[in-house]
Write a protein that holds these residues in place. Structure first.
Motif, mmCIF file in Angstrom:
data_model
loop_
_atom_site.group_PDB
_atom_site.id
_atom_site.type_symbol
_atom_site.label_atom_id
_atom_site.label_comp_id
_atom_site.label_asym_id
_atom_site.label_seq_id
_atom_site.Cartn_x
_atom_site.Cartn_y
_atom_site.Cartn_z
ATOM 1 N N ARG A 1 0.826 -1.206 0.000
ATOM 2 C CA ARG A 1 0.000 0.000 0.000
ATOM 3 C C ARG A 1 0.864 1.263 0.000
ATOM 4 O O ARG A 1 0.535 2.248 -0.657
ATOM 5 C CB ARG A 1 -0.943 -0.007 1.210
ATOM 6 N N SER A 2 1.980 1.231 0.711
ATOM 7 C CA SER A 2 2.861 2.397 0.732
ATOM 8 C C SER A 2 3.468 2.650 -0.642
ATOM 9 O O SER A 2 3.661 3.807 -1.040
ATOM 10 C CB SER A 2 3.961 2.227 1.776
ATOM 11 N N ALA B 1 0.807 4.379 -2.676
ATOM 12 C CA ALA B 1 0.626 5.766 -2.231
ATOM 13 C C ALA B 1 1.822 6.628 -2.628
ATOM 14 O O ALA B 1 1.659 7.766 -3.092
ATOM 15 C CB ALA B 1 0.428 5.803 -0.715
ATOM 16 N N LEU C 1 4.000 10.866 3.844
ATOM 17 C CA LEU C 1 3.562 9.599 4.429
ATOM 18 C C LEU C 1 3.978 9.474 5.893
ATOM 19 O O LEU C 1 3.317 8.775 6.668
ATOM 20 C CB LEU C 1 4.120 8.419 3.625
ATOM 21 N N ILE D 1 -1.345 6.695 4.573
ATOM 22 C CA ILE D 1 -1.419 5.969 3.302
ATOM 23 C C ILE D 1 -2.862 5.926 2.809
ATOM 24 O O ILE D 1 -3.142 6.197 1.631
ATOM 25 C CB ILE D 1 -0.866 4.543 3.462
#
Length: 288
Positions: free
Chosen positions: A54-55, A58, A144, A272
């Motif tokens: 997911r990071s 993002a 983030l 995120i």
């Protein structure tokens, strides 16, 4: 170690070790992956594979937005570098090789047809884009990590892992288990190793730049003996139990720090999620 830490660690370790002993040496349970052993106490405090995935999505969206603001409006979500870097990969578990079928076929390596490292799907970035990338990368990372004390709280469980591992390796029951495993391997005619990780990382397997081995007959036979002996002596199960006990004790001893680290991780996950909501998951070539 506090009394509470000792009690909690002892309870966790005793419960797991009792379960191992109850199964009996004559009926070893097949452990093919680390997940078969179950979760560890520190897992909830650590950066997980899903967090990484997911990071990456993002970060790619943030970088693309930043690059557009700097005049690079068609910058891809998943670009290749101007020249392809050499990527070295080591794939294994904390317990060495565990899967018997894989050991028979690939030894301490893996099927070369399987793509271990995902390759970028987008076009190569231009020289100008590459020059602008570091600033946008820094900006995306700052976004983030917003609201997180990186020096104190970020991935605290990971910073403790080395110390916990030292305690694990000193455990007399684990050291006895490694000796039993090592003796079992040598009795089958193979090299004497101090522990399963030493077998997995032996330089004689001549890993290439991708981390894969040559899958020689000797390597495959050694890996099979390795896994067979682990199953016979419940090596991975006992190892896992010792790790669980030491992690539980360390968490009890540093409860406030672990809690702060978990808050930081949750903040990161929230950041995120906000980016993914606001910028969307556009582009078929987004990292997965």
């Amino acid at each position: 170690m506090t009394k509470r830490g000792r009690r909690l660690g002892a309870v966790v370790g005793a419960a797991l070790l009792t379960a191992i002993c109850a199964s009996g040496p004559e009926r070893p349970q097949a452990v093919s992956t680390a997940s078969d052993l179950g979760p560890l106490p520190a897992d909830r405090y650590r950066y997980a594979p899903r967090d990484y995935q997911r990071s990456q999505r993002a970060e790619a969206l943030l970088i693309r937005q930043c690059m557009a603001e700097h005049g690079h409006r068609d910058f891809p979500l998943d670009p290749r570098f101007p020249s392809d870097p050499v990527v070295a990969t080591a794939v294994g578990t904390d317990y060495g090789v565990l899967d018997l079928a894989s050991a028979r076929r690939w030894g301490y390596g893996w099927d070369p047809a399987e793509q271990v490292v995902s390759r970028p799907k987008g076009r190569r970035m231009t020289t100008a884009e590459y020059a602008a990338l570091p600033a946008c990368d820094t900006e995306a990372n700052r976004r983030l990590m917003r609201g997180i004390d990186i020096g104190r709280d970020w991935l605290y469980a990971t910073t403790r892992a080395a110390e916990v591992d030292k305690a694990v390796r000193r455990d007399p029951r684990l050291r006895a288990a490694w000796k039993a495993w090592s003796r079992c391997v040598t009795e089958q005619g193979f090299t004497r190793y101090s522990d399963p990780v030493a077998a997995y990382t032996d330089g004689v397997w001549a890993r290439g730049s991708d981390g894969n081995t040559r899958h020689t007959r000797r390597e495959r036979a050694t890996a099979v003996a390795d896994v067979t002996c682990k199953r016979r002596h419940h090596t991975a199960e006992l190892w896992h139990a010792v790790r669980a006990r030491e992690q539980a004790a360390d968490i009890a001893r540093h409860r406030d720090r672990y809690t702060a680290g978990l808050r930081a991780l949750r903040t990161y996950r929230a950041n995120i999620a906000e980016v993914l909501r606001s910028l969307g998951r556009r582009g078929a070539d987004a990292p997965r």
